[in-house]
Design a protein around this motif. Sequence first.
Motif, PDB file in Angstrom:
ATOM      1  N   ARG A  85     -72.441 -60.103  31.605  1.00 24.95           N
ATOM      2  CA  ARG A  85     -72.612 -59.673  30.209  1.00 24.95           C
ATOM      3  C   ARG A  85     -72.671 -58.152  30.213  1.00 24.95           C
ATOM      4  N   PRO A  86     -71.525 -57.492  30.052  1.00 29.61           N
ATOM      5  CA  PRO A  86     -71.473 -56.032  30.166  1.00 29.61           C
ATOM      6  C   PRO A  86     -72.398 -55.289  29.210  1.00 29.61           C
ATOM      7  N   GLU A  87     -72.780 -55.915  28.117  1.00 31.12           N
ATOM      8  CA  GLU A  87     -73.642 -55.250  27.133  1.00 31.12           C
ATOM      9  C   GLU A  87     -75.019 -54.919  27.692  1.00 31.12           C
ATOM     10  N   LYS A  88     -75.404 -55.553  28.799  1.00 31.90           N
ATOM     11  CA  LYS A  88     -76.724 -55.267  29.369  1.00 31.90           C
ATOM     12  C   LYS A  88     -76.764 -53.928  30.099  1.00 31.90           C
ATOM     13  N   TYR A  89     -75.592 -53.331  30.302  1.00 32.56           N
ATOM     14  CA  TYR A  89     -75.504 -52.029  30.962  1.00 32.56           C
ATOM     15  C   TYR A  89     -75.155 -50.948  29.946  1.00 32.56           C
ATOM     16  N   VAL A  90     -75.808 -49.809  30.043  1.00 33.27           N
ATOM     17  CA  VAL A  90     -75.342 -48.636  29.319  1.00 33.27           C
ATOM     18  C   VAL A  90     -74.150 -48.095  30.093  1.00 33.27           C
ATOM     19  N   ALA A  91     -74.306 -48.044  31.425  1.00 33.23           N
ATOM     20  CA  ALA A  91     -73.226 -47.659  32.332  1.00 33.23           C
ATOM     21  C   ALA A  91     -73.557 -48.227  33.707  1.00 33.23           C
ATOM     22  N   VAL A  92     -72.519 -48.484  34.496  1.00 28.59           N
ATOM     23  CA  VAL A  92     -72.730 -49.057  35.826  1.00 28.59           C
ATOM     24  C   VAL A  92     -71.567 -48.663  36.732  1.00 28.59           C
ATOM     25  N   THR A  93     -71.880 -48.405  38.003  1.00 33.97           N
ATOM     26  CA  THR A  93     -70.876 -48.079  39.008  1.00 33.97           C
ATOM     27  C   THR A  93     -70.758 -49.258  39.963  1.00 33.97           C
ATOM     28  N   VAL A  94     -69.520 -49.705  40.188  1.00 38.79           N
ATOM     29  CA  VAL A  94     -69.286 -50.880  41.034  1.00 38.79           C
ATOM     30  C   VAL A  94     -68.263 -50.529  42.116  1.00 38.79           C
ATOM     31  N   ARG A  95     -68.647 -50.710  43.369  1.00 37.25           N
ATOM     32  CA  ARG A  95     -67.710 -50.536  44.481  1.00 37.25           C
ATOM     33  C   ARG A  95     -67.037 -51.879  44.719  1.00 37.25           C
ATOM     34  N   THR A  96     -65.716 -51.883  44.737  1.00 37.87           N
ATOM     35  CA  THR A  96     -64.973 -53.123  44.931  1.00 37.87           C
ATOM     36  C   THR A  96     -64.372 -53.228  46.327  1.00 37.87           C
ATOM     37  N   ASP A  97     -64.277 -52.117  47.046  1.00 41.23           N
ATOM     38  CA  ASP A  97     -63.691 -52.118  48.379  1.00 41.23           C
ATOM     39  C   ASP A  97     -64.180 -50.875  49.122  1.00 41.23           C
ATOM     40  N   TYR A  98     -64.305 -50.987  50.440  1.00 40.69           N
ATOM     41  CA  TYR A  98     -64.708 -49.825  51.229  1.00 40.69           C
ATOM     42  C   TYR A  98     -64.013 -49.862  52.578  1.00 40.69           C
ATOM     43  N   ASP A  99     -63.337 -48.798  52.924  1.00 39.94           N
ATOM     44  CA  ASP A  99     -62.628 -48.642  54.186  1.00 39.94           C
ATOM     45  C   ASP A  99     -63.546 -47.864  55.132  1.00 39.94           C
ATOM     46  N   LEU A 100     -64.158 -48.567  56.094  1.00 40.24           N
ATOM     47  CA  LEU A 100     -65.102 -47.934  57.022  1.00 40.24           C
ATOM     48  C   LEU A 100     -64.439 -46.892  57.915  1.00 40.24           C
ATOM     49  N   LYS A 101     -63.192 -47.114  58.284  1.00 36.31           N
ATOM     50  CA  LYS A 101     -62.502 -46.179  59.169  1.00 36.31           C
ATOM     51  C   LYS A 101     -62.278 -44.836  58.474  1.00 36.31           C
ATOM     52  N   ASN A 102     -61.811 -44.887  57.231  1.00 39.99           N
ATOM     53  CA  ASN A 102     -61.500 -43.663  56.489  1.00 39.99           C
ATOM     54  C   ASN A 102     -62.615 -43.219  55.556  1.00 39.99           C
ATOM     55  N   LEU A 103     -63.708 -43.960  55.535  1.00 39.11           N
ATOM     56  CA  LEU A 103     -64.850 -43.645  54.664  1.00 39.11           C
ATOM     57  C   LEU A 103     -64.402 -43.459  53.215  1.00 39.11           C
ATOM     58  N   LYS A 104     -63.615 -44.413  52.739  1.00 43.39           N
ATOM     59  CA  LYS A 104     -63.065 -44.303  51.396  1.00 43.39           C
ATOM     60  C   LYS A 104     -63.320 -45.593  50.625  1.00 43.39           C
ATOM     61  N   ALA A 105     -63.815 -45.430  49.423  1.00 43.48           N
ATOM     62  CA  ALA A 105     -64.132 -46.588  48.587  1.00 43.48           C
ATOM     63  C   ALA A 105     -63.172 -46.686  47.404  1.00 43.48           C
ATOM     64  N   ARG A 106     -63.163 -47.858  46.811  1.00 40.95           N
ATOM     65  CA  ARG A 106     -62.488 -48.094  45.540  1.00 40.95           C
ATOM     66  C   ARG A 106     -63.501 -48.776  44.627  1.00 40.95           C
ATOM     67  N   GLY A 107     -63.312 -48.573  43.340  1.00 41.32           N
ATOM     68  CA  GLY A 107     -64.210 -49.232  42.414  1.00 41.32           C
ATOM     69  C   GLY A 107     -63.991 -48.771  41.000  1.00 41.32           C
ATOM     70  N   PHE A 108     -64.970 -49.118  40.157  1.00 43.12           N
ATOM     71  CA  PHE A 108     -64.891 -48.708  38.759  1.00 43.12           C
ATOM     72  C   PHE A 108     -66.254 -48.283  38.262  1.00 43.12           C
ATOM     73  N   ILE A 109     -66.212 -47.392  37.287  1.00 42.50           N
ATOM     74  CA  ILE A 109     -67.420 -46.965  36.591  1.00 42.50           C
ATOM     75  C   ILE A 109     -67.235 -47.365  35.141  1.00 42.50           C
ATOM     76  N   TYR A 110     -68.121 -48.236  34.692  1.00 41.20           N
ATOM     77  CA  TYR A 110     -68.015 -48.782  33.337  1.00 41.20           C
ATOM     78  C   TYR A 110     -69.077 -48.163  32.438  1.00 41.20           C
ATOM     79  N   PHE A 111     -68.633 -47.671  31.285  1.00 39.35           N
ATOM     80  CA  PHE A 111     -69.519 -47.149  30.247  1.00 39.35           C
ATOM     81  C   PHE A 111     -69.395 -48.094  29.068  1.00 39.35           C
ATOM     82  N   SER A 112     -70.465 -48.719  28.711  1.00 36.94           N
ATOM     83  CA  SER A 112     -70.448 -49.744  27.679  1.00 36.94           C
ATOM     84  C   SER A 112     -70.004 -49.193  26.335  1.00 36.94           C
ATOM     85  N   SER A 113     -69.478 -50.061  25.518  1.00 31.58           N
ATOM     86  CA  SER A 113     -69.183 -49.712  24.131  1.00 31.58           C
ATOM     87  C   SER A 113     -70.484 -49.255  23.482  1.00 31.58           C
TER      88      SER A 113
END
Length: 183
Positions: A85-113
């Motif tokens: 239920r995204p409405e419970k967040y004002v904003a939230v950062t979510v990591r969806t993937d992390y490459d340990l070798k290259n120390l690089k992450a992917r993800g999204f930062i969501y700012f609620s309506s």
Amino acid sequence: NTVDVTYCLRLDRASLSVGEKEIRHALQEGFRYWKNQLSFAPTIENGARLGSQNFKEVACSEQVDIQFLFGHGTLDAQQLAFLGRPEKYVAVTVRTDYDLKNLKARGFIYFSSDVGSHAYDNPGNLVERGWQRTRILQYAILHEMGHMFGIPHSGTGLMAEVFLNAFYCDLVLFEELNCSRRG
């Protein structure tokens, strides 16, 4: 140790009280702020420096490193399922993937309506249409970018878990809103 980090921006304009120009400006200010703050961090043993990356805006795709998502309509089915239920967040950062070798992450930062049927939950102590207030938008972006750089919540200050709740109250006291604080 990554020279370039790609990001994209998606807006659900109908559910936001702020325009694209203001959001883009706040993002650029956030990148500048953290680059300056992290310039004092020690070099990691592999030679990498936090905050030294170049952030490059690209079109949204599965290959982009960070998605900045503003408003409920920007979430895909997988992101919606993850957040519940995204409405419970004002904003939230979510990591969806992390490459340990290259120390690089992917993800999204969501700012609620902040307007409409999917606006963030407001127990009565948050500002209505909060994103139209430049300082609230800026500080929310700074806080979530801190998480992007791996900084966890702290007890006080910019990275406090309830930072935005307290900040909302401080900002609007002159409007005589009744703000409750967490101790």
